[in-house]
Design a protein around this motif. Sequence first.
Motif, mmCIF file in Angstrom:
data_model
loop_
_atom_site.group_PDB
_atom_site.id
_atom_site.type_symbol
_atom_site.label_atom_id
_atom_site.label_comp_id
_atom_site.label_asym_id
_atom_site.label_seq_id
_atom_site.Cartn_x
_atom_site.Cartn_y
_atom_site.Cartn_z
ATOM 1 N N ARG A 231 7.728 0.191 5.881
ATOM 2 C CA ARG A 231 8.078 1.038 4.734
ATOM 3 C C ARG A 231 9.589 1.179 4.611
ATOM 4 O O ARG A 231 10.165 1.009 3.525
ATOM 5 C CB ARG A 231 7.467 2.425 4.897
ATOM 6 C CG ARG A 231 8.011 3.451 3.898
ATOM 7 C CD ARG A 231 7.459 4.829 4.136
ATOM 8 N NE ARG A 231 8.104 5.545 5.214
ATOM 9 C CZ ARG A 231 9.222 6.270 5.086
ATOM 10 N NH1 ARG A 231 9.847 6.322 3.931
ATOM 11 N NH2 ARG A 231 9.722 6.912 6.104
ATOM 12 N N TYR A 236 6.454 -2.597 1.167
ATOM 13 C CA TYR A 236 5.488 -1.543 0.906
ATOM 14 C C TYR A 236 4.041 -2.023 0.999
ATOM 15 O O TYR A 236 3.174 -1.269 1.447
ATOM 16 C CB TYR A 236 5.746 -0.937 -0.478
ATOM 17 C CG TYR A 236 7.122 -0.355 -0.620
ATOM 18 C CD1 TYR A 236 7.626 0.540 0.310
ATOM 19 C CD2 TYR A 236 7.952 -0.718 -1.692
ATOM 20 C CE1 TYR A 236 8.906 1.065 0.184
ATOM 21 C CE2 TYR A 236 9.226 -0.196 -1.826
ATOM 22 C CZ TYR A 236 9.698 0.692 -0.879
ATOM 23 O OH TYR A 236 10.961 1.197 -1.000
ATOM 24 N N GLU A 240 1.770 -0.244 3.665
ATOM 25 C CA GLU A 240 0.645 0.581 3.222
ATOM 26 C C GLU A 240 -0.630 0.202 3.983
ATOM 27 O O GLU A 240 -1.370 1.084 4.445
ATOM 28 C CB GLU A 240 0.428 0.406 1.725
ATOM 29 C CG GLU A 240 -0.755 1.211 1.186
ATOM 30 C CD GLU A 240 -1.069 0.879 -0.257
ATOM 31 O OE1 GLU A 240 -1.728 1.703 -0.927
ATOM 32 O OE2 GLU A 240 -0.688 -0.218 -0.720
ATOM 33 N N LEU A 266 2.833 7.725 4.871
ATOM 34 C CA LEU A 266 2.212 7.001 3.762
ATOM 35 C C LEU A 266 2.606 7.633 2.427
ATOM 36 O O LEU A 266 2.853 6.929 1.435
ATOM 37 C CB LEU A 266 0.697 6.990 3.935
ATOM 38 C CG LEU A 266 -0.112 6.154 2.937
ATOM 39 C CD1 LEU A 266 0.379 4.709 2.888
ATOM 40 C CD2 LEU A 266 -1.604 6.196 3.292
ATOM 41 N N TYR A 270 4.646 5.857 -0.776
ATOM 42 C CA TYR A 270 4.326 5.871 -2.209
ATOM 43 C C TYR A 270 5.506 6.397 -3.030
ATOM 44 O O TYR A 270 5.776 5.916 -4.136
ATOM 45 C CB TYR A 270 3.078 6.705 -2.466
ATOM 46 C CG TYR A 270 1.811 6.084 -1.929
ATOM 47 C CD1 TYR A 270 1.568 4.725 -2.085
ATOM 48 C CD2 TYR A 270 0.853 6.836 -1.259
ATOM 49 C CE1 TYR A 270 0.413 4.135 -1.598
ATOM 50 C CE2 TYR A 270 -0.310 6.256 -0.763
ATOM 51 C CZ TYR A 270 -0.523 4.909 -0.931
ATOM 52 O OH TYR A 270 -1.659 4.326 -0.438
ATOM 53 N N GLN A 273 8.098 3.626 -3.072
ATOM 54 C CA GLN A 273 7.613 2.555 -3.949
ATOM 55 C C GLN A 273 7.801 2.946 -5.414
ATOM 56 O O GLN A 273 8.236 2.139 -6.244
ATOM 57 C CB GLN A 273 6.147 2.268 -3.653
ATOM 58 C CG GLN A 273 5.583 1.056 -4.363
ATOM 59 C CD GLN A 273 4.131 0.794 -3.974
ATOM 60 O OE1 GLN A 273 3.420 1.690 -3.509
ATOM 61 N NE2 GLN A 273 3.678 -0.431 -4.150
#
Length: 581
Positions: A231, A236, A240, A266, A270, A273
């Motif tokens: 990450r 990503y 993930e 996590l 997100y 991302q």
Amino acid sequence: MRAPRLALLTTLVALAVAQRSSAEVEVHLHQIESASAPPTVLIRSEVPGEVNFSVLGKGFIRTSKLVESATASFKVPKPGIYQYKLAAGLEHSRGILTLEAGKVTQVLLSGEFAAPAPPLPEPVEESLSFEPHSAGVALIRNPFGPAFEKLSVDEKIRLVLESPQGQSLSATERIQLLGFLYNEKGVRAAEARQFEEAEQVLRKAYQNLPEQSAVRLNLAFAVAGNGNELRLSGNYGVGERKLLEALSLLAGSGDTHLEPQVRSALASLYVDQALGFPSTETRRREMLFKKALELDPNHPGALFQIGQLAYQEYELDTALDYFERAYEGAPQAELGELIEKVRLEIDEAGDFVTQDRGFFRISFEGREVAHVAKETRKLLEQAAREVGRKFGLRPKGTIPVVIYSGGQFSKITGLHSWAGGAYDGKIRLPLSDLSESDLISGGQYLAELVFHEYTHALLHNRTAPAKIPVWLHEGLAQMAAGQNPDNPLLRRQVMDSLASGRLPMPSKLVGEFAGISDSAIAAQVYLESFLFVRFLIEDKGGWPKARRLIEAIGDGESIEDAFSTAYRKSLEDLESEWVNG
């Protein structure tokens, strides 16, 4: 307060930029020769209480906490222009340091501040925290003798796999013993933060000892650590998958320490991302932010970003709720300032009318300001056509615009009186005090102002998350708006200062111009930006080259590479040609 100022000691070394504050802390700079080759910064504080002084450059950041009479020193990797930030109580200021090889830049902090800022928590580590477990105990026949225990774990594994004694073990004994040894090796790799190796080895341990909960937890830790590092490196997709697998391994384990960290990692993935998508991809970004909050309802980053989306939509109450929740988890000073700003906006402009049509969502104070909103929309639509032709760009999505009175504008933005407008994700214009006759008599100024701020909005809209330097933003906005701040006397001062090195070249100007409290200094940096960009437009290929430059920045090229792509010359060579031409 007295803002940090342009300091002339032995040489001019700092352009200080003051933000809103209630303090009287001053920054004094002085350079002396040194036998040390790398540039060195020596800081001394004579300010009662604790202050933070940070120096930032490309790939470099160093923060020193100092109490009264304390000193701190450090070296920077290479000469150049660095930005400093000062935090003392409610005081926040920033400026520019010119750091030279073979010189020590002495920084003296003096004065005092009215009230200390509340202490902030220590930064949260990006790595996961977990104590790996040893596997359970099993009685296995030892055919190797007492010397076996003195061997390294790799030697033990090799003996079990390859030696005749190892072959004498039953299949079950070999599987169990290798499982324990793989677990031991994987734990050591995990403790050393070598997560990729740890994951590979612990998978073997888990395959051999699937009933061992400790091995399962260790594998979850290694997989999560590997996913978190992926990450942080921007991978990503694989990150993930790793973090989701770690959560699957932890399911039903009863673990209460590692699982929340994996969920938070996590969620951070997100958020990261989502931030990689252009700001115009609002729905995709919002979906990922909400996905993050499903995993970690108190994730400060996700709360803040959803608050930002609401803020852009001028949903002030919703934005405030998210910002306050984010502050509870991460009480950072800048977020606290934003919360106060939103509260002030709610007090000053919470009942504004909003008209959403075409590229622009315009908010204003009601019927009595409708004539200003109408004229502003006409000018914005004209800017979209004319500026759009220069850059070959049209906005994606909607650009929010807010029209204030002069008093509201100053209160909400905190900008100084010389600022005619602002763009910070919204175009903010202090126009609602204008009458219909003012709109006619000041039509040229109004058009330039609207075109200028629209150019900022367009460039941000089409290049984010890439960052166009402030000097380039301002130079392009002035040129696109048809503004001409040039005057012979000030131009001579700027060019002389650039030639002598007293004023940094455009590429070395860092920080936001809008925070400059001294209108004379503001005029210099705006003029410098304008003159260099005018040189590029008039002498180096016109708007087509400028368009290619913006495309390259939007494609992710560094500012240096983008100039080489567009102009086939380095930025440094272009600056030298401009100053010496």
